[in-house]
Enzyme design. Sequence first.
Site, PDB file in Angstrom:
ATOM      1  N   GLU A 146       0.826  -1.208   0.000  1.00  0.00           N
ATOM      2  CA  GLU A 146       0.000   0.000   0.000  1.00  0.00           C
ATOM      3  C   GLU A 146       0.859   1.256   0.000  1.00  0.00           C
ATOM      4  O   GLU A 146       1.641   1.471   0.932  1.00  0.00           O
ATOM      5  CB  GLU A 146      -0.885   0.022   1.246  1.00  0.00           C
ATOM      6  CG  GLU A 146      -1.725   1.276   1.382  1.00  0.00           C
ATOM      7  CD  GLU A 146      -2.409   1.378   2.738  1.00  0.00           C
ATOM      8  OE1 GLU A 146      -3.414   2.106   2.821  1.00  0.00           O
ATOM      9  OE2 GLU A 146      -1.942   0.751   3.704  1.00  0.00           O
ATOM     10  N   GLU A 243     -11.394   2.934   6.662  1.00  0.00           N
ATOM     11  CA  GLU A 243     -10.238   3.189   7.517  1.00  0.00           C
ATOM     12  C   GLU A 243     -10.193   4.681   7.857  1.00  0.00           C
ATOM     13  O   GLU A 243      -9.299   5.411   7.440  1.00  0.00           O
ATOM     14  CB  GLU A 243      -8.944   2.736   6.838  1.00  0.00           C
ATOM     15  CG  GLU A 243      -7.792   2.645   7.834  1.00  0.00           C
ATOM     16  CD  GLU A 243      -6.475   2.272   7.176  1.00  0.00           C
ATOM     17  OE1 GLU A 243      -5.737   1.485   7.788  1.00  0.00           O
ATOM     18  OE2 GLU A 243      -6.184   2.747   6.065  1.00  0.00           O
TER      19      GLU A 243
END
Length: 273
Positions: A146, A243
Amino acid sequence: MIRLAANLSMMFQEHDFLDRFAAAAEAGFRGVEYLFPYAYDASDIRQRLECHGLSQVLFNLPPGDWEAGERGLASLPGREAEFRDGLEQALEYAAALDCPRLHAMAGVLPDGADEAVRQTHLQTYLGNLRHAAKVCEQAGRTLLIEPINGRDMPGYFLQTQEMARQIVDEMASSHLKIQFDVYHCQIVQGDLIRHLETQFSRIGHVQIAGVPKRHEPDQGEVHYPAVLERLEALGYDGWVGCEYRPAGETLAGLGWARAYGLEPGTPASDHSR
């Protein structure tokens, strides 16, 4: 159809961690993710998942010494053995929790790193990812990388979508994918839908949050209805991890999610991974 997963490291902090599973299910979520499970027995987490009809969709490999500022081991020279040990621990938890995806955090460059240091980190990163992707394939799991913005995580090794794409292409493994976090991409580069389209075949998981404060997705500069509409049109059938840090009480901020089927008190019906 967009399927939302609650990030239990950030959401429902009104409750102790193990109680957040019940809170997420009562709010209508059917999937959960979080940063790390290792402070808890896998059996205790499994019990919460089963009791509340939740799918475990993602968590991270051990990050090193988090309190000391470490943010992953994958690119850190000299820490290869620790990275491999952490991978094995993560795979044990993944098997116990029936979790199909694991995120390997890249780690932080030392202050003042020059090009030679960056190249050393890159070669370490590629070597560790090559090993981890192979092991994950054998275990039936998918490894994710990521890009994370350097404002929230100064010095983070992997920050751009282009670098993530190049690495995934170089590894050429169906078990190594990109974790596309819209929040991080917007801060570093913007051009969200174009990046989404360019690397769609390489994406293994998506995460969202409002920019710039990382609150609910209906706050800030990103027009998420357009982003998620394009994601769905491209044929994405995975989870979208929420998130974000709620601006207030978690439930009070979930009105935006009703457009994507989130209804408090709805029975668990979709346990797909």
